[in-house]
Design an enzyme around this catalytic site. Structure first.
Site, PDB file in Angstrom:
ATOM      1  N   GLU A  94     -11.092 -10.895  -1.758  1.00  0.00           N
ATOM      2  CA  GLU A  94     -10.786 -10.145  -0.548  1.00  0.00           C
ATOM      3  C   GLU A  94     -12.072  -9.574   0.043  1.00  0.00           C
ATOM      4  O   GLU A  94     -12.534  -8.514  -0.396  1.00  0.00           O
ATOM      5  CB  GLU A  94      -9.829  -8.995  -0.867  1.00  0.00           C
ATOM      6  CG  GLU A  94      -8.501  -9.438  -1.425  1.00  0.00           C
ATOM      7  CD  GLU A  94      -7.408  -8.431  -1.103  1.00  0.00           C
ATOM      8  OE1 GLU A  94      -6.434  -8.823  -0.471  1.00  0.00           O
ATOM      9  OE2 GLU A  94      -7.551  -7.255  -1.464  1.00  0.00           O
TER      10      GLU A  94
ATOM     11  N   HIS B 117      -8.285  -3.251  -6.303  1.00  0.00           N
ATOM     12  CA  HIS B 117      -8.248  -3.437  -4.842  1.00  0.00           C
ATOM     13  C   HIS B 117      -9.406  -2.660  -4.215  1.00  0.00           C
ATOM     14  O   HIS B 117      -9.780  -1.595  -4.709  1.00  0.00           O
ATOM     15  CB  HIS B 117      -6.902  -2.946  -4.301  1.00  0.00           C
ATOM     16  CG  HIS B 117      -6.684  -3.310  -2.865  1.00  0.00           C
ATOM     17  ND1 HIS B 117      -7.234  -2.585  -1.831  1.00  0.00           N
ATOM     18  CD2 HIS B 117      -6.012  -4.340  -2.291  1.00  0.00           C
ATOM     19  CE1 HIS B 117      -6.900  -3.154  -0.685  1.00  0.00           C
ATOM     20  NE2 HIS B 117      -6.155  -4.226  -0.936  1.00  0.00           N
TER      21      HIS B 117
ATOM     22  N   LYS C 156       0.853  -1.200   0.000  1.00  0.00           N
ATOM     23  CA  LYS C 156       0.000   0.000   0.000  1.00  0.00           C
ATOM     24  C   LYS C 156       0.893   1.257   0.000  1.00  0.00           C
ATOM     25  O   LYS C 156       1.946   1.248  -0.623  1.00  0.00           O
ATOM     26  CB  LYS C 156      -0.946  -0.030   1.194  1.00  0.00           C
ATOM     27  CG  LYS C 156      -1.662  -1.383   1.338  1.00  0.00           C
ATOM     28  CD  LYS C 156      -2.821  -1.337   2.262  1.00  0.00           C
ATOM     29  CE  LYS C 156      -3.402  -2.744   2.394  1.00  0.00           C
ATOM     30  NZ  LYS C 156      -4.696  -2.787   3.010  1.00  0.00           N
TER      31      LYS C 156
HETATM   32  C1  PEP Z   1      -4.886  -6.088   1.310  1.00  0.00           C
HETATM   33  O1  PEP Z   1      -4.552  -4.929   1.393  1.00  0.00           O
HETATM   34  O2  PEP Z   1      -5.066  -6.584   0.180  1.00  0.00           O
HETATM   35  C2  PEP Z   1      -5.079  -6.862   2.522  1.00  0.00           C
HETATM   36  C3  PEP Z   1      -5.580  -8.072   2.428  1.00  0.00           C
HETATM   37  O3  PEP Z   1      -4.716  -6.263   3.700  1.00  0.00           O
HETATM   38  P1  PEP Z   1      -4.548  -6.981   5.138  1.00  0.00           P
HETATM   39  O4  PEP Z   1      -3.749  -8.233   4.928  1.00  0.00           O
HETATM   40  O5  PEP Z   1      -3.840  -5.979   5.989  1.00  0.00           O
HETATM   41  O6  PEP Z   1      -5.927  -7.289   5.635  1.00  0.00           O
END
Ligand code: PEP
Length: 250
Positions: free
Chosen positions: A167, A95, A11
């Site tokens: 996700e 994302h 990020k």
């Molecule tokens: C991401 O940013 O894609 C993510 C899954 O973050 P985290 O692992 O911090 O939940």
């Protein structure tokens, strides 16, 4: 047999010096890892530096975003060809933070996926439901709509190159991981959809990653699920030790 992918999304963290220090610490830690594709996704300014330091190793580099045009008057944007030139092999697309804060739509994601494939990069295409959508029992409807729209017009010959990252938005950066059963259920559903759209061979080949508070403590049980082919990792990818621990899940 699908090669697992462990991808770290930094990020908007790490200066160039911090990125260099990470790679120098990380590479020896994963030197013995076999049969896993490891990917680092630094912010744009460090991308070429990380690519140069990892060149010739088993570690690949992804961008966190990309534009769909080859070039043009798009201030602030970066094209697939420029990313390739900088040493990237992958591009994260869609994302949830891009969808939430930068108004990224499925149409835009779809254009980016096609542009990235055409440039010879591997798209890591993210999708997932929000907490409100899950609580309303709409998870499958939402991810189906996203998958169909995001892959619309992608040729069956190109589809196995795409990496899908499931996700659930409620699990990103919250410490709340989907249970292995919740994740597997959605992954199996997505693979079934890929089979419906592109056929059984593509469904067998396509990699589907899980993302959402993945850490060393939960990676092994997630990876033991038949339809989970890897992880997209945010917070736990920022420290070389913890990300190496995830890459060494077996
Ligand atoms: C991401 O940013 O894609 C993510 C899954 O973050 P985290 O692992 O911090 O939940």
């Amino acid at each position: 047999m699908r090669t697992p992918v462990i991808a770290g999304n930094w990020k908007m963290y790490k200066t160039t010096a911090e990125s260099q220090a990470f790679v120098k610490e990380f590479l020896p830690l994963v030197a013995g890892v076999q049969g896993v594709e490891i990917v680092l996704s630094p912010p744009f300014p460090s991308l070429s530096v990380v690519a140069a330091l990892t060149s010739g190793t088993k570690v690949g580099v992804a961008s966190q975003n990309v534009h769909f045009a080859a070039e043009g008057a798009y201030t602030g944007e970066v094209s697939p060809g420029m990313l390739k030139d900088a040493g990237a092999g992958y591009a994260i697309i869609g994302h949830s933070e891009r969808r939430q804060y930068f108004a990224e739509t499925d149409d835009g994601v779809n254009r980016k996926v096609k542009a990235v494939l055409a440039a010879g990069l591997v798209p890591i295409m993210c999708l997932g439901e929000t907490l409100a959508e899950r609580e309303a029992g709409r998870t499958f409807e939402v991810v189906e709509r996203q998958l169909r729209a995001d892959l619309s017009g992608v040729a069956a010959a190109d589809a196995p190159t795409v990496i899908v990252a499931y996700e659930p938005v409620w699990a990103i950066g919250t410490g709340k991981t989907a249970t292995k059963e919740q994740a597997q259920e959605v992954h199996a559903f997505l693979r079934g959809l890929v089979k419906e759209i592109f056929g059984g061979l593509v469904a067998e080949k396509i990699r589907i990653l899980y993302g959402g508070s993945v850490k060393t403590e939960n990676i092994a049980e997630l990876m033991a699920q038949p339809d989970i082919d890897g992880a997209l990792v945010g917070g736990a990818s920022l420290k070389a030790n913890s990300f190496a621990g995830i890459a060494k899940y077996r």
